[in-house]
Design a protein around this motif. Structure first.
Motif, PDB file in Angstrom:
ATOM      1  N   ALA A  17      59.341  56.164  27.591  1.00  0.00           N
ATOM      2  CA  ALA A  17      59.189  54.967  28.428  1.00  0.00           C
ATOM      3  C   ALA A  17      57.772  54.421  28.327  1.00  0.00           C
ATOM      4  O   ALA A  17      57.560  53.205  28.276  1.00  0.00           O
ATOM      5  CB  ALA A  17      59.532  55.296  29.876  1.00  0.00           C
ATOM      6  N   ILE A  18      56.786  55.332  28.305  1.00  0.00           N
ATOM      7  CA  ILE A  18      55.386  54.913  28.182  1.00  0.00           C
ATOM      8  C   ILE A  18      55.151  54.208  26.849  1.00  0.00           C
ATOM      9  O   ILE A  18      54.531  53.136  26.790  1.00  0.00           O
ATOM     10  CB  ILE A  18      54.447  56.123  28.324  1.00  0.00           C
ATOM     11  CG1 ILE A  18      54.615  56.769  29.705  1.00  0.00           C
ATOM     12  CG2 ILE A  18      52.996  55.705  28.102  1.00  0.00           C
ATOM     13  CD1 ILE A  18      53.825  58.054  29.875  1.00  0.00           C
ATOM     14  N   ALA A  19      55.673  54.790  25.771  1.00  0.00           N
ATOM     15  CA  ALA A  19      55.493  54.200  24.446  1.00  0.00           C
ATOM     16  C   ALA A  19      56.185  52.848  24.345  1.00  0.00           C
ATOM     17  O   ALA A  19      55.649  51.896  23.766  1.00  0.00           O
ATOM     18  CB  ALA A  19      56.029  55.158  23.382  1.00  0.00           C
ATOM     19  N   THR A  20      57.380  52.746  24.937  1.00  0.00           N
ATOM     20  CA  THR A  20      58.115  51.479  24.902  1.00  0.00           C
ATOM     21  C   THR A  20      57.359  50.390  25.656  1.00  0.00           C
ATOM     22  O   THR A  20      57.242  49.249  25.187  1.00  0.00           O
ATOM     23  CB  THR A  20      59.514  51.660  25.511  1.00  0.00           C
ATOM     24  OG1 THR A  20      60.230  52.653  24.770  1.00  0.00           O
ATOM     25  CG2 THR A  20      60.290  50.352  25.488  1.00  0.00           C
ATOM     26  N   ALA A  21      56.856  50.742  26.847  1.00  0.00           N
ATOM     27  CA  ALA A  21      56.107  49.771  27.651  1.00  0.00           C
ATOM     28  C   ALA A  21      54.832  49.348  26.938  1.00  0.00           C
ATOM     29  O   ALA A  21      54.466  48.156  26.943  1.00  0.00           O
ATOM     30  CB  ALA A  21      55.779  50.371  29.008  1.00  0.00           C
ATOM     31  N   ALA A  22      54.132  50.315  26.311  1.00  0.00           N
ATOM     32  CA  ALA A  22      52.900  49.989  25.591  1.00  0.00           C
ATOM     33  C   ALA A  22      53.186  49.060  24.414  1.00  0.00           C
ATOM     34  O   ALA A  22      52.458  48.085  24.170  1.00  0.00           O
ATOM     35  CB  ALA A  22      52.220  51.266  25.112  1.00  0.00           C
ATOM     36  N   VAL A  56      51.187  35.929  26.249  1.00  0.00           N
ATOM     37  CA  VAL A  56      50.448  35.860  27.507  1.00  0.00           C
ATOM     38  C   VAL A  56      49.177  35.034  27.339  1.00  0.00           C
ATOM     39  O   VAL A  56      48.846  34.199  28.189  1.00  0.00           O
ATOM     40  CB  VAL A  56      50.104  37.283  28.004  1.00  0.00           C
ATOM     41  CG1 VAL A  56      49.160  37.236  29.200  1.00  0.00           C
ATOM     42  CG2 VAL A  56      51.380  38.031  28.377  1.00  0.00           C
ATOM     43  N   PHE A  57      48.475  35.265  26.253  1.00  0.00           N
ATOM     44  CA  PHE A  57      47.214  34.552  26.007  1.00  0.00           C
ATOM     45  C   PHE A  57      47.452  33.050  25.872  1.00  0.00           C
ATOM     46  O   PHE A  57      46.648  32.238  26.344  1.00  0.00           O
ATOM     47  CB  PHE A  57      46.553  35.092  24.744  1.00  0.00           C
ATOM     48  CG  PHE A  57      45.158  34.584  24.516  1.00  0.00           C
ATOM     49  CD1 PHE A  57      44.075  35.192  25.124  1.00  0.00           C
ATOM     50  CD2 PHE A  57      44.922  33.481  23.705  1.00  0.00           C
ATOM     51  CE1 PHE A  57      42.783  34.726  24.922  1.00  0.00           C
ATOM     52  CE2 PHE A  57      43.638  33.005  23.494  1.00  0.00           C
ATOM     53  CZ  PHE A  57      42.571  33.630  24.113  1.00  0.00           C
ATOM     54  N   THR A  58      48.577  32.664  25.249  1.00  0.00           N
ATOM     55  CA  THR A  58      48.840  31.255  24.972  1.00  0.00           C
ATOM     56  C   THR A  58      49.479  30.513  26.136  1.00  0.00           C
ATOM     57  O   THR A  58      49.100  29.375  26.453  1.00  0.00           O
ATOM     58  CB  THR A  58      49.749  31.116  23.735  1.00  0.00           C
ATOM     59  OG1 THR A  58      49.155  31.808  22.632  1.00  0.00           O
ATOM     60  CG2 THR A  58      49.947  29.641  23.366  1.00  0.00           C
ATOM     61  N   PHE A  59      50.438  31.185  26.818  1.00  0.00           N
ATOM     62  CA  PHE A  59      51.251  30.454  27.792  1.00  0.00           C
ATOM     63  C   PHE A  59      51.061  30.895  29.243  1.00  0.00           C
ATOM     64  O   PHE A  59      51.474  30.168  30.154  1.00  0.00           O
ATOM     65  CB  PHE A  59      52.743  30.608  27.435  1.00  0.00           C
ATOM     66  CG  PHE A  59      53.104  30.069  26.084  1.00  0.00           C
ATOM     67  CD1 PHE A  59      53.185  28.712  25.856  1.00  0.00           C
ATOM     68  CD2 PHE A  59      53.344  30.942  25.033  1.00  0.00           C
ATOM     69  CE1 PHE A  59      53.518  28.217  24.609  1.00  0.00           C
ATOM     70  CE2 PHE A  59      53.684  30.461  23.776  1.00  0.00           C
ATOM     71  CZ  PHE A  59      53.767  29.095  23.566  1.00  0.00           C
ATOM     72  N   GLY A  66      53.944  45.611  25.671  1.00  0.00           N
ATOM     73  CA  GLY A  66      52.718  44.957  26.118  1.00  0.00           C
ATOM     74  C   GLY A  66      51.909  44.412  24.964  1.00  0.00           C
ATOM     75  O   GLY A  66      51.372  43.295  25.041  1.00  0.00           O
ATOM     76  N   ILE A  67      51.826  45.172  23.882  1.00  0.00           N
ATOM     77  CA  ILE A  67      51.080  44.720  22.703  1.00  0.00           C
ATOM     78  C   ILE A  67      51.740  43.497  22.078  1.00  0.00           C
ATOM     79  O   ILE A  67      51.070  42.518  21.703  1.00  0.00           O
ATOM     80  CB  ILE A  67      50.969  45.869  21.675  1.00  0.00           C
ATOM     81  CG1 ILE A  67      50.096  46.999  22.243  1.00  0.00           C
ATOM     82  CG2 ILE A  67      50.391  45.354  20.362  1.00  0.00           C
ATOM     83  CD1 ILE A  67      50.066  48.231  21.382  1.00  0.00           C
TER      84      ILE A  67
END
Length: 387
Positions: A192-197, A207-210, A200-201
Protein backbone atom coordinates in the motif's frame (compact mmCIF):
# COMPACT_ATOMS: atom_id res chain seq x y z
CA UNK A 1 7.48 5.00 46.24
CA UNK A 2 5.38 6.18 43.31
CA UNK A 3 6.45 3.22 41.18
CA UNK A 4 5.53 0.67 43.87
CA UNK A 5 2.25 2.47 44.49
CA UNK A 6 1.33 1.88 40.87
CA UNK A 7 1.09 -1.84 41.57
CA UNK A 8 -1.56 -1.41 44.29
CA UNK A 9 -5.25 -1.30 43.31
CA UNK A 10 -6.64 2.21 43.05
CA UNK A 11 -3.29 3.92 43.57
CA UNK A 12 -2.68 4.73 39.90
CA UNK A 13 -5.59 7.19 39.85
CA UNK A 14 -4.33 9.27 42.75
CA UNK A 15 -3.18 12.64 41.42
CA UNK A 16 0.07 12.66 43.40
CA UNK A 17 1.04 9.37 41.78
CA UNK A 18 0.01 10.62 38.35
CA UNK A 19 2.07 13.76 38.87
CA UNK A 20 5.10 11.64 39.75
CA UNK A 21 4.73 9.63 36.54
CA UNK A 22 5.13 12.63 34.23
CA UNK A 23 8.34 12.45 32.20
CA UNK A 24 10.09 15.44 33.72
CA UNK A 25 13.22 14.88 31.63
CA UNK A 26 11.09 15.38 28.52
CA UNK A 27 9.66 18.53 30.12
CA UNK A 28 13.20 19.80 30.71
CA UNK A 29 14.16 19.26 27.06
CA UNK A 30 11.07 21.17 25.95
CA UNK A 31 11.82 24.00 28.39
CA UNK A 32 15.39 24.24 27.07
CA UNK A 33 14.11 24.64 23.50
CA UNK A 34 11.61 27.31 24.58
CA UNK A 35 14.33 29.03 26.62
CA UNK A 36 16.64 29.05 23.62
CA UNK A 37 13.81 30.56 21.60
CA UNK A 38 13.32 33.35 24.14
CA UNK A 39 17.07 34.03 24.17
CA UNK A 40 17.19 34.47 20.40
CA UNK A 41 13.93 36.46 20.39
CA UNK A 42 15.51 38.73 23.01
CA UNK A 43 18.47 39.23 20.69
CA UNK A 44 16.61 39.81 17.40
CA UNK A 45 14.19 42.09 19.26
CA UNK A 46 17.00 44.60 19.79
CA UNK A 47 18.33 43.04 23.02
CA UNK A 48 14.95 43.66 24.63
CA UNK A 49 12.27 41.44 26.20
CA UNK A 50 9.74 43.32 24.09
CA UNK A 51 8.10 42.64 21.74
CA UNK A 52 8.67 38.88 21.53
CA UNK A 53 10.85 37.27 24.21
CA UNK A 54 8.66 37.91 27.25
CA UNK A 55 5.46 36.86 25.46
CA UNK A 56 7.15 33.68 24.26
CA UNK A 57 8.15 32.67 27.80
CA UNK A 58 4.73 33.59 29.18
CA UNK A 59 2.93 31.53 26.53
CA UNK A 60 5.17 28.55 27.12
CA UNK A 61 4.57 28.74 30.87
CA UNK A 62 0.80 28.99 30.41
CA UNK A 63 0.74 26.15 27.89
CA UNK A 64 2.99 24.08 30.17
CA UNK A 65 0.31 24.26 32.87
CA UNK A 66 -2.28 23.20 30.27
CA UNK A 67 -0.05 20.26 29.29
CA UNK A 68 0.25 19.08 32.89
CA UNK A 69 -3.51 19.33 33.32
CA UNK A 70 -4.15 17.31 30.16
CA UNK A 71 -1.70 14.64 31.26
CA UNK A 72 -4.00 13.83 34.18
CA UNK A 73 -6.88 12.88 31.84
CA UNK A 74 -7.64 9.16 31.64
CA UNK A 75 -6.96 7.54 28.26
CA UNK A 76 -10.54 6.27 28.08
CA UNK A 77 -11.68 9.92 27.94
CA UNK A 78 -9.25 10.72 25.12
CA UNK A 79 -10.61 7.65 23.32
CA UNK A 80 -14.25 8.63 23.83
CA UNK A 81 -13.84 12.18 22.51
CA UNK A 82 -11.65 11.30 19.51
CA UNK A 83 -14.41 11.03 16.89
CA UNK A 84 -16.23 14.03 18.34
CA UNK A 85 -13.03 16.08 18.11
CA UNK A 86 -12.55 15.02 14.50
CA UNK A 87 -16.16 15.67 13.54
CA UNK A 88 -16.21 19.06 15.25
CA UNK A 89 -12.95 20.12 13.60
CA UNK A 90 -14.27 18.98 10.24
CA UNK A 91 -17.46 21.03 10.66
CA UNK A 92 -15.36 24.07 11.55
CA UNK A 93 -13.29 23.58 8.38
CA UNK A 94 -16.50 23.48 6.36
CA UNK A 95 -17.63 26.64 8.15
CA UNK A 96 -14.38 28.30 7.09
CA UNK A 97 -15.23 27.46 3.48
CA UNK A 98 -18.67 29.04 3.88
CA UNK A 99 -18.16 31.93 6.29
CA UNK A 100 -14.40 32.19 6.80
CA UNK A 101 -12.55 35.44 7.31
CA UNK A 102 -9.98 36.40 4.68
CA UNK A 103 -6.57 37.64 5.80
CA UNK A 104 -3.49 38.09 3.64
CA UNK A 105 -5.25 36.51 0.69
CA UNK A 106 -6.24 33.31 2.51
CA UNK A 107 -9.56 32.21 3.98
CA UNK A 108 -8.40 30.34 7.10
CA UNK A 109 -10.10 31.96 10.08
CA UNK A 110 -13.49 32.01 11.79
CA UNK A 111 -14.63 35.11 13.64
CA UNK A 112 -16.25 33.98 16.92
CA UNK A 113 -16.68 37.48 18.31
CA UNK A 114 -13.98 37.73 20.97
CA UNK A 115 -11.25 36.47 18.66
CA UNK A 116 -10.50 34.70 15.38
CA UNK A 117 -9.79 30.96 15.42
CA UNK A 118 -8.01 28.79 12.86
CA UNK A 119 -9.78 25.39 12.77
CA UNK A 120 -6.96 23.74 10.84
CA UNK A 121 -4.92 23.90 14.07
CA UNK A 122 -7.56 21.76 15.83
CA UNK A 123 -7.50 19.20 13.03
CA UNK A 124 -3.77 18.52 13.53
CA UNK A 125 -4.55 16.72 16.80
CA UNK A 126 -8.08 15.58 15.92
CA UNK A 127 -6.84 13.53 12.97
CA UNK A 128 -4.35 11.77 15.26
CA UNK A 129 -7.03 10.88 17.82
CA UNK A 130 -9.54 9.72 15.20
CA UNK A 131 -7.07 7.50 13.34
CA UNK A 132 -5.69 6.09 16.60
CA UNK A 133 -9.20 5.13 17.66
CA UNK A 134 -10.08 3.63 14.28
CA UNK A 135 -7.03 1.40 14.27
CA UNK A 136 -7.56 0.62 17.96
CA UNK A 137 -11.05 -0.71 17.23
CA UNK A 138 -10.11 -2.70 14.14
CA UNK A 139 -7.91 -5.74 13.84
CA UNK A 140 -4.35 -5.62 12.55
CA UNK A 141 -5.38 -6.80 9.10
CA UNK A 142 -7.44 -3.62 8.70
CA UNK A 143 -4.15 -1.72 8.61
CA UNK A 144 -3.19 -3.62 5.48
CA UNK A 145 -4.38 -3.89 1.91
CA UNK A 146 -8.19 -4.21 2.01
CA UNK A 147 -11.28 -2.19 1.12
CA UNK A 148 -11.47 -0.88 4.68
CA UNK A 149 -8.24 0.98 4.05
CA UNK A 150 -10.45 3.54 2.29
CA UNK A 151 -11.85 4.67 5.67
CA UNK A 152 -8.61 6.15 7.10
CA UNK A 153 -7.63 7.38 3.64
CA UNK A 154 -10.79 9.47 3.35
CA UNK A 155 -10.46 10.57 6.99
CA UNK A 156 -7.15 12.14 5.96
CA UNK A 157 -8.00 13.38 2.47
CA UNK A 158 -11.18 15.29 3.41
CA UNK A 159 -9.49 17.72 5.87
CA UNK A 160 -6.37 17.81 3.69
CA UNK A 161 -8.45 19.01 0.73
CA UNK A 162 -10.37 21.57 2.78
CA UNK A 163 -7.21 23.06 4.30
CA UNK A 164 -5.32 23.06 0.99
CA UNK A 165 -8.21 24.95 -0.61
CA UNK A 166 -8.00 27.81 1.96
CA UNK A 167 -5.13 27.86 0.74
CA UNK A 168 -2.74 26.63 3.44
CA UNK A 169 -0.48 24.06 1.83
CA UNK A 170 1.92 23.87 4.79
CA UNK A 171 -0.79 22.88 7.29
CA UNK A 172 -2.42 20.58 4.72
CA UNK A 173 0.89 18.73 4.29
CA UNK A 174 1.22 18.44 8.07
CA UNK A 175 -2.21 16.80 8.28
CA UNK A 176 -1.41 14.46 5.39
CA UNK A 177 2.02 13.37 6.64
CA UNK A 178 0.80 12.96 10.22
CA UNK A 179 -2.13 10.82 9.08
CA UNK A 180 0.12 8.63 6.96
CA UNK A 181 2.52 8.28 9.92
CA UNK A 182 -0.30 6.89 12.09
CA UNK A 183 -1.28 4.45 9.34
CA UNK A 184 2.31 3.25 9.00
CA UNK A 185 2.64 2.88 12.77
CA UNK A 186 -0.57 0.84 12.77
CA UNK A 187 1.01 -1.64 10.37
CA UNK A 188 0.24 -0.41 6.87
CA UNK A 189 1.32 -2.98 4.28
CA UNK A 190 4.41 -2.08 2.27
CA UNK A 191 2.45 -2.74 -0.95
CA UNK A 192 0.00 0.00 0.00
CA UNK A 193 2.88 2.36 0.83
CA UNK A 194 4.60 1.65 -2.49
CA UNK A 195 1.35 2.09 -4.42
CA UNK A 196 0.59 5.41 -2.73
CA UNK A 197 4.16 6.65 -3.30
CA UNK A 198 3.99 5.69 -6.98
CA UNK A 199 0.63 7.39 -7.43
CA UNK A 200 1.98 10.52 -5.74
CA UNK A 201 4.99 10.67 -8.05
CA UNK A 202 2.81 10.22 -11.14
CA UNK A 203 0.44 12.96 -9.92
CA UNK A 204 3.18 15.58 -9.40
CA UNK A 205 2.98 17.14 -12.90
CA UNK A 206 -0.84 17.28 -12.71
CA UNK A 207 -0.78 18.87 -9.26
CA UNK A 208 1.88 21.38 -10.27
CA UNK A 209 -0.04 22.40 -13.41
CA UNK A 210 -3.69 22.31 -12.36
CA UNK A 211 -3.91 22.27 -8.55
CA UNK A 212 -1.30 24.63 -7.12
CA UNK A 213 -1.96 28.36 -7.02
CA UNK A 214 0.44 30.54 -8.99
CA UNK A 215 2.28 31.72 -5.90
CA UNK A 216 2.66 28.13 -4.64
CA UNK A 217 4.11 27.00 -7.97
CA UNK A 218 6.38 30.05 -7.88
CA UNK A 219 7.70 28.95 -4.48
CA UNK A 220 8.72 25.59 -5.91
CA UNK A 221 10.46 27.03 -8.95
CA UNK A 222 12.17 29.58 -6.71
CA UNK A 223 13.34 26.80 -4.40
CA UNK A 224 14.94 25.08 -7.39
CA UNK A 225 16.67 28.29 -8.54
CA UNK A 226 16.53 31.07 -5.90
CA UNK A 227 19.23 33.11 -7.66
CA UNK A 228 16.88 33.70 -10.60
CA UNK A 229 15.02 36.33 -8.55
CA UNK A 230 17.31 37.31 -5.64
CA UNK A 231 15.40 40.47 -4.67
CA UNK A 232 11.95 38.96 -5.18
CA UNK A 233 10.68 35.43 -4.66
CA UNK A 234 14.17 34.07 -3.90
CA UNK A 235 14.93 36.69 -1.23
CA UNK A 236 13.82 34.62 1.79
CA UNK A 237 15.91 31.57 0.93
CA UNK A 238 19.02 33.52 -0.03
CA UNK A 239 19.01 35.70 3.09
CA UNK A 240 18.46 32.66 5.28
CA UNK A 241 21.39 30.82 3.72
CA UNK A 242 23.59 33.91 4.07
CA UNK A 243 22.69 34.22 7.74
CA UNK A 244 23.33 30.55 8.50
CA UNK A 245 26.58 30.45 6.57
CA UNK A 246 27.97 33.64 8.12
CA UNK A 247 27.61 32.27 11.65
CA UNK A 248 30.50 29.88 11.26
CA UNK A 249 31.29 27.44 14.07
CA UNK A 250 30.51 29.53 17.15
CA UNK A 251 28.44 32.38 15.69
CA UNK A 252 28.79 36.14 15.81
CA UNK A 253 27.30 36.47 19.29
CA UNK A 254 23.92 37.59 20.59
CA UNK A 255 22.89 40.93 19.16
CA UNK A 256 25.71 40.89 16.59
CA UNK A 257 24.10 39.08 13.66
CA UNK A 258 24.10 41.44 10.70
CA UNK A 259 21.33 39.72 8.73
CA UNK A 260 18.93 39.50 11.68
CA UNK A 261 19.80 42.75 13.46
CA UNK A 262 19.68 44.86 10.28
CA UNK A 263 16.40 43.22 9.19
CA UNK A 264 17.78 41.61 6.05
CA UNK A 265 16.46 38.28 7.37
CA UNK A 266 12.66 38.13 6.90
CA UNK A 267 10.38 36.61 9.56
CA UNK A 268 13.37 36.33 11.89
CA UNK A 269 11.14 35.75 14.93
CA UNK A 270 8.89 33.10 13.38
CA UNK A 271 9.55 30.98 10.29
CA UNK A 272 13.27 31.84 9.96
CA UNK A 273 14.30 31.89 13.60
CA UNK A 274 16.68 28.95 13.02
CA UNK A 275 18.65 31.13 10.60
CA UNK A 276 19.01 33.71 13.38
CA UNK A 277 20.11 30.97 15.80
CA UNK A 278 22.80 29.78 13.40
CA UNK A 279 24.01 33.30 12.63
CA UNK A 280 24.39 34.39 16.25
CA UNK A 281 25.20 31.06 17.95
CA UNK A 282 26.88 29.32 15.03
CA UNK A 283 26.89 25.69 13.98
CA UNK A 284 27.28 24.63 17.60
CA UNK A 285 24.14 26.52 18.65
CA UNK A 286 22.08 25.28 15.72
CA UNK A 287 23.25 21.69 16.17
CA UNK A 288 22.43 21.89 19.89
CA UNK A 289 18.86 22.92 19.09
CA UNK A 290 18.44 20.04 16.66
CA UNK A 291 19.95 17.68 19.24
CA UNK A 292 17.30 18.79 21.75
CA UNK A 293 14.61 18.18 19.15
CA UNK A 294 16.02 14.72 18.51
CA UNK A 295 15.98 13.90 22.21
CA UNK A 296 12.36 15.07 22.54
CA UNK A 297 11.30 12.89 19.61
CA UNK A 298 13.25 9.88 20.93
CA UNK A 299 11.74 10.17 24.43
CA UNK A 300 8.24 10.49 23.02
CA UNK A 301 8.72 7.39 20.87
CA UNK A 302 9.91 5.55 23.95
CA UNK A 303 6.68 6.54 25.71
CA UNK A 304 4.75 5.06 22.77
CA UNK A 305 6.62 1.78 23.17
CA UNK A 306 5.84 1.63 26.92
CA UNK A 307 2.08 2.06 26.47
CA UNK A 308 -0.02 -1.05 27.08
CA UNK A 309 -2.86 0.20 24.86
CA UNK A 310 -2.85 0.24 21.07
CA UNK A 311 -4.69 3.57 21.13
CA UNK A 312 -2.01 5.10 23.36
CA UNK A 313 0.83 3.90 21.15
CA UNK A 314 -0.75 5.27 17.98
CA UNK A 315 -1.82 8.55 19.61
CA UNK A 316 1.74 9.25 20.76
CA UNK A 317 3.14 8.21 17.37
CA UNK A 318 0.80 10.64 15.62
CA UNK A 319 1.34 13.53 18.04
CA UNK A 320 5.12 13.28 17.89
CA UNK A 321 4.97 12.84 14.10
CA UNK A 322 3.27 16.24 13.87
CA UNK A 323 6.04 17.74 15.99
CA UNK A 324 8.76 16.02 13.94
CA UNK A 325 7.26 17.19 10.64
CA UNK A 326 7.28 20.77 11.95
CA UNK A 327 11.00 20.43 12.68
CA UNK A 328 11.77 18.67 9.39
CA UNK A 329 9.93 21.10 7.12
CA UNK A 330 11.14 24.24 8.88
CA UNK A 331 14.72 23.00 9.13
CA UNK A 332 14.80 22.07 5.46
CA UNK A 333 13.16 25.36 4.48
CA UNK A 334 15.67 27.64 6.23
CA UNK A 335 18.57 25.66 4.75
CA UNK A 336 17.17 25.97 1.23
CA UNK A 337 16.36 22.26 1.00
CA UNK A 338 12.59 22.75 0.72
CA UNK A 339 10.24 25.44 -0.64
CA UNK A 340 9.24 28.28 1.68
CA UNK A 341 5.97 27.47 3.47
CA UNK A 342 4.40 28.96 6.58
CA UNK A 343 5.60 26.30 9.03
CA UNK A 344 7.37 27.65 12.15
CA UNK A 345 9.86 25.81 14.34
CA UNK A 346 7.86 24.40 17.29
CA UNK A 347 8.61 25.76 20.78
CA UNK A 348 11.37 27.94 19.30
CA UNK A 349 9.44 30.32 17.03
CA UNK A 350 7.23 33.13 18.27
CA UNK A 351 3.52 32.41 17.95
CA UNK A 352 0.61 31.44 20.16
CA UNK A 353 -1.52 29.08 18.05
CA UNK A 354 1.30 26.68 17.16
CA UNK A 355 2.58 26.75 20.75
CA UNK A 356 -0.85 25.76 22.06
CA UNK A 357 -1.31 23.03 19.43
CA UNK A 358 2.11 21.53 20.16
CA UNK A 359 1.66 21.63 23.94
CA UNK A 360 -1.79 20.03 23.77
CA UNK A 361 -0.13 17.27 21.75
CA UNK A 362 2.48 16.86 24.47
CA UNK A 363 -0.35 16.80 27.02
CA UNK A 364 -1.64 13.73 25.19
CA UNK A 365 1.86 12.23 25.09
CA UNK A 366 2.39 12.80 28.80
CA UNK A 367 -1.10 11.42 29.45
CA UNK A 368 -0.12 8.18 27.73
CA UNK A 369 3.07 8.13 29.85
CA UNK A 370 1.10 8.63 33.07
CA UNK A 371 -1.51 6.00 32.12
CA UNK A 372 0.85 3.65 30.30
CA UNK A 373 -0.36 0.60 32.25
CA UNK A 374 -3.98 1.18 31.30
CA UNK A 375 -5.36 -1.34 28.84
CA UNK A 376 -8.30 -0.12 26.76
CA UNK A 377 -10.69 -2.78 25.45
CA UNK A 378 -10.97 -3.00 21.69
CA UNK A 379 -14.62 -2.36 20.90
CA UNK A 380 -16.18 -3.71 17.73
CA UNK A 381 -16.28 -1.05 15.06
CA UNK A 382 -19.26 -0.44 12.78
CA UNK A 383 -17.27 -2.16 10.01
CA UNK A 384 -17.02 -5.45 11.90
CA UNK A 385 -20.40 -6.59 10.50
CA UNK A 386 -18.95 -6.58 6.99
CA UNK A 387 -16.11 -8.96 7.81
Amino acid sequence: MAESALTRPGQRERYQNKFAQIDWTLCLMMALIAGMGSLVLYSVGGMSWDPWAYDHLFRFGLCFVVMIGLSMINLSIWLSISYWAYGGSLLLLVAVELFGKVKMGAQRWLDIGITDIQPSEFMKLAIVLALARWYHENSAKDANWSWKLLVPIFMILIPFTLVAHQPDLGTAMLILITGVAVMVAAGLNWKAIATAAGAGIVAIPFVFTFVLHDYQAKRITTFLDPESDPSGSGYHILQSKIAMGSGGLLGKGLGLGSQSQLNFLPEKHTDFIMAAVSEELGFVGGASVFLLYGLVIFMALRIAMLSHSHFGRLAVAGAIATFAVYVLINGAMVMGLAPVVGVPMPLLSYGGSVMLTVMVGFGLIQGVRVHRYQELPRQNSIFARFE
